[in-house]
Write an enzyme that holds these catalytic residues in place. Structure first.
Site, PDB file in Angstrom:
ATOM      1  N   GLY A 166      22.919   0.682  42.443  1.00 37.56           N
ATOM      2  CA  GLY A 166      22.665   1.042  43.880  1.00 37.56           C
ATOM      3  C   GLY A 166      22.193   0.020  44.789  1.00 37.56           C
ATOM      4  N   GLU A 219      14.594  -1.833  45.296  1.00 32.26           N
ATOM      5  CA  GLU A 219      15.272  -0.449  44.843  1.00 32.26           C
ATOM      6  C   GLU A 219      15.973   0.329  46.128  1.00 32.26           C
ATOM      7  OE1 GLU A 219      15.887   1.832  42.903  1.00 32.26           O
ATOM      8  OE2 GLU A 219      14.679   2.429  41.320  1.00 32.26           O
ATOM      9  N   ASP A 220      17.187   0.770  45.770  1.00 34.90           N
ATOM     10  CA  ASP A 220      17.782   1.367  46.889  1.00 34.90           C
ATOM     11  C   ASP A 220      17.063   2.713  47.368  1.00 34.90           C
ATOM     12  OD1 ASP A 220      17.872   2.966  44.277  1.00 34.90           O
ATOM     13  OD2 ASP A 220      20.174   3.085  44.493  1.00 34.90           O
ATOM     14  N   ASP A 223      13.100   8.611  44.988  1.00 37.03           N
ATOM     15  CA  ASP A 223      13.343   9.928  45.406  1.00 37.03           C
ATOM     16  C   ASP A 223      12.056  10.756  44.765  1.00 37.03           C
ATOM     17  OD1 ASP A 223      14.315  12.506  45.605  1.00 37.03           O
ATOM     18  OD2 ASP A 223      15.950  12.408  44.280  1.00 37.03           O
ATOM     19  N   LYS A 251      12.625   8.971  50.175  1.00 39.17           N
ATOM     20  CA  LYS A 251      12.837  10.283  50.349  1.00 39.17           C
ATOM     21  C   LYS A 251      11.271  11.061  50.083  1.00 39.17           C
ATOM     22  CE  LYS A 251      17.032  11.655  48.866  1.00 39.17           C
ATOM     23  NZ  LYS A 251      17.847  12.329  47.771  1.00 39.17           N
ATOM     24  N   PHE A 272      20.932  14.501  50.128  1.00 41.49           N
ATOM     25  CA  PHE A 272      21.595  13.410  49.347  1.00 41.49           C
ATOM     26  C   PHE A 272      22.426  12.515  50.171  1.00 41.49           C
ATOM     27  CE2 PHE A 272      24.332  11.581  46.184  1.00 41.49           C
ATOM     28  CZ  PHE A 272      23.463  11.626  45.174  1.00 41.49           C
ATOM     29  N   VAL A 273      22.071  11.250  49.969  1.00 43.68           N
ATOM     30  CA  VAL A 273      22.831  10.167  50.683  1.00 43.68           C
ATOM     31  C   VAL A 273      23.705   9.409  49.899  1.00 43.68           C
ATOM     32  CG1 VAL A 273      21.111  10.366  52.632  1.00 43.68           C
ATOM     33  CG2 VAL A 273      20.768   8.699  50.761  1.00 43.68           C
ATOM     34  N   ASP A 279      25.628   6.067  45.322  1.00 41.40           N
ATOM     35  CA  ASP A 279      26.727   6.456  45.213  1.00 41.40           C
ATOM     36  C   ASP A 279      26.618   7.870  44.901  1.00 41.40           C
ATOM     37  OD1 ASP A 279      25.413   6.407  42.616  1.00 41.40           O
ATOM     38  OD2 ASP A 279      27.102   7.134  41.694  1.00 41.40           O
ATOM     39  N   ARG A 285      30.083   3.869  47.134  1.00 44.03           N
ATOM     40  CA  ARG A 285      29.019   2.820  47.658  1.00 44.03           C
ATOM     41  C   ARG A 285      29.749   1.639  48.332  1.00 44.03           C
ATOM     42  NH1 ARG A 285      25.517   3.017  42.860  1.00 44.03           N
ATOM     43  NH2 ARG A 285      26.714   3.766  40.800  1.00 44.03           N
TER      44      ARG A 285
HETATM   45  P1  IMP Z   1      13.841   9.044  41.259  1.00 45.64           P
HETATM   46  O1  IMP Z   1      13.416   8.626  39.935  1.00 45.64           O
HETATM   47  O2  IMP Z   1      13.934  10.623  41.449  1.00 45.64           O
HETATM   48  O3  IMP Z   1      12.846   8.443  42.238  1.00 45.64           O
HETATM   49  O4  IMP Z   1      15.335   8.635  41.276  1.00 45.64           O
HETATM   50  C1  IMP Z   1      15.631   7.356  41.743  1.00 45.64           C
HETATM   51  C2  IMP Z   1      17.086   7.212  41.743  1.00 45.64           C
HETATM   52  O5  IMP Z   1      17.846   8.273  41.748  1.00 45.64           O
HETATM   53  C3  IMP Z   1      17.610   6.067  42.715  1.00 45.64           C
HETATM   54  O6  IMP Z   1      17.466   4.801  42.263  1.00 45.64           O
HETATM   55  C4  IMP Z   1      19.015   6.593  42.708  1.00 45.64           C
HETATM   56  O7  IMP Z   1      19.681   5.873  41.742  1.00 45.64           O
HETATM   57  C5  IMP Z   1      19.084   7.887  42.494  1.00 45.64           C
HETATM   58  N1  IMP Z   1      19.211   8.917  43.812  1.00 45.64           N
HETATM   59  C6  IMP Z   1      18.072   9.713  44.272  1.00 45.64           C
HETATM   60  N2  IMP Z   1      18.400  10.247  45.501  1.00 45.64           N
HETATM   61  C7  IMP Z   1      19.701   9.661  45.486  1.00 45.64           C
HETATM   62  C8  IMP Z   1      20.504   9.880  47.067  1.00 45.64           C
HETATM   63  O8  IMP Z   1      20.504  10.696  47.774  1.00 45.64           O
HETATM   64  N3  IMP Z   1      21.731   9.201  46.877  1.00 45.64           N
HETATM   65  C9  IMP Z   1      22.246   8.534  45.851  1.00 45.64           C
HETATM   66  N4  IMP Z   1      21.486   8.276  44.731  1.00 45.64           N
HETATM   67  C10 IMP Z   1      20.054   8.843  44.683  1.00 45.64           C
HETATM   68 MG    MG Z   2      19.001   3.414  41.231  1.00 43.32          MG
END
Ligand code: IMP
Ligand code: MG
Length: 309
Positions: A166, A219-220, A223, A251, A272-273, A279, A285
């Protein structure tokens, strides 16, 4: 940054405008889709005077304040097109400091693409609800982040670590706005949802040693923060001199594992984006902007509750 509310507001506003022609409403809808602000028939300009009275005036269809640009749409009728060309010439002679463009419907998309608002060929991308962050907003913010990192790391040589896949767009743009010698490396991880939430397995490890280096994890999106939290613990064991985080999107409302994020591009709502590297089931992407997905479309396509990587 807004979700359904903003789209609804824009729709309401559009419905309240007395467009003279359906093509104008279409154009407004495209502008709304790409998050471009517009005014309809903003003002009349005098083109010709006779005996001190306005003999001919011209009212452009649209004004786009963000681009400082007037837009006149053309119809297919040749007689009208010729008249419009004449009016535009007079307008440009009298108001040389104003920018105006005559647009045929087929030109809308290429114009928008030129200003970074959309993909080249498609107006509506299947499943996309609305553009949350436009390409030009991303560009501006990434530039600011790069400048900030360049100031904070002056005299140092940071090691940028990207988590695939991402992050590819963000990393590519961010590194070009850092005016320091940088080293870039990537890793890929996969999360074991079934076992312990947030536990990650390194699928592709880094090539670079971290010991004694100033590391920035790029990081992209953060979440829940579970992935990053575990990853940071693993990276910290490799004894970097410093370890910071730079995330394009935050987020925050969904955060479970809290950690300071040193550099944040945008805080976004719990939606969700996709796009700009992000993606949904490996698609979207390549969109040049960040957009939300239609909720019903998202749930219809979520066959499993697996989280995308
Ligand atoms: P976390 O462990 O919940 O913080 O998840 C992070 C990862 O989940 C990110 O690096 C993304 O790859 C994926 N992710 C979380 N939210 C989104 C979203 O809204 N769109 C796309 N990928 C997401
Ligand atoms: Mg990721």
């Amino acid at each position: 940054m807004s979700g359904d509310g903003a789209a609804g507001e824009r729709e309401e506003r559009r419905a309240s405008v007395p467009f003279a022609h359906p093509s104008e409403e279409d154009f407004a809808r495209i502008l709304d889709f790409y998050g471009v602000t517009w005014e309809y028939e903003p003002q009349s300009f005098t083109l010709r005077e006779e005996d001190g009275r306005v003999a001919e005036a011209f009212t452009p269809d649209f004004f786009l304040p963000g681009l400082d640009l007037y837009i006149e749409l053309t119809t297919l009728k040749q007689s009208l097109v010729t008249d419009k060309h004449r009016k535009l010439r007079m307008f440009q002679e009298r108001y040389p400091d104003k920018q105006i463009k005559l647009l045929h419907k087929s030109d809308y998309l290429s114009l928008l693409a030129k200003y970074g608002f959309g993909p080249f060929s498609e107006v509506e991308v299947e499943g996309i609800h609305e553009v949350l962050i436009s390409a030009s907003q991303i560009e501006q913010r990434v530039e600011e982040l790069g400048a900030q990192i360049s100031r904070d790391y002056r005299g140092q040589e940071p090691l940028l670590i990207g988590v695939l896949r991402g992050v590819m767009c963000f990393m590519a743009d961010l590194m070009r706005h850092i005016s320091l010698p940088v080293v870039v490396d990537f890793m890929a991880i996969s999360s074991y949802e079934s076992t312990e939430p947030g536990s990650v397995r390194i699928v592709k490890d880094l090539e670079e040693p971290l010991e004694g280096r100033d590391v920035i994890v790029v990081e992209d999106i953060v979440d829940t923060g579970m992935t990053l939290n575990t990853l940071l613990q693993q990276l910290a064991e490799r004894k970097p001199a410093s370890l910071k985080i730079c995330a394009l999107l935050d987020k925050r409302a969904r955060r479970l594992a809290d950690m300071p994020i040193d550099y944040v591009g945008f805080e976004i709502p719990d939606e969700f984006v996709v796009g700009y590297g992000l993606d949904f089931q490996q698609k979207y992407r390549n969109l040049p902007f960040i957009a939300t997905l239609k909720r019903d479309w998202l749930s219809a396509h979520l066959k499993t509750q697996e989280r995308p990587e």
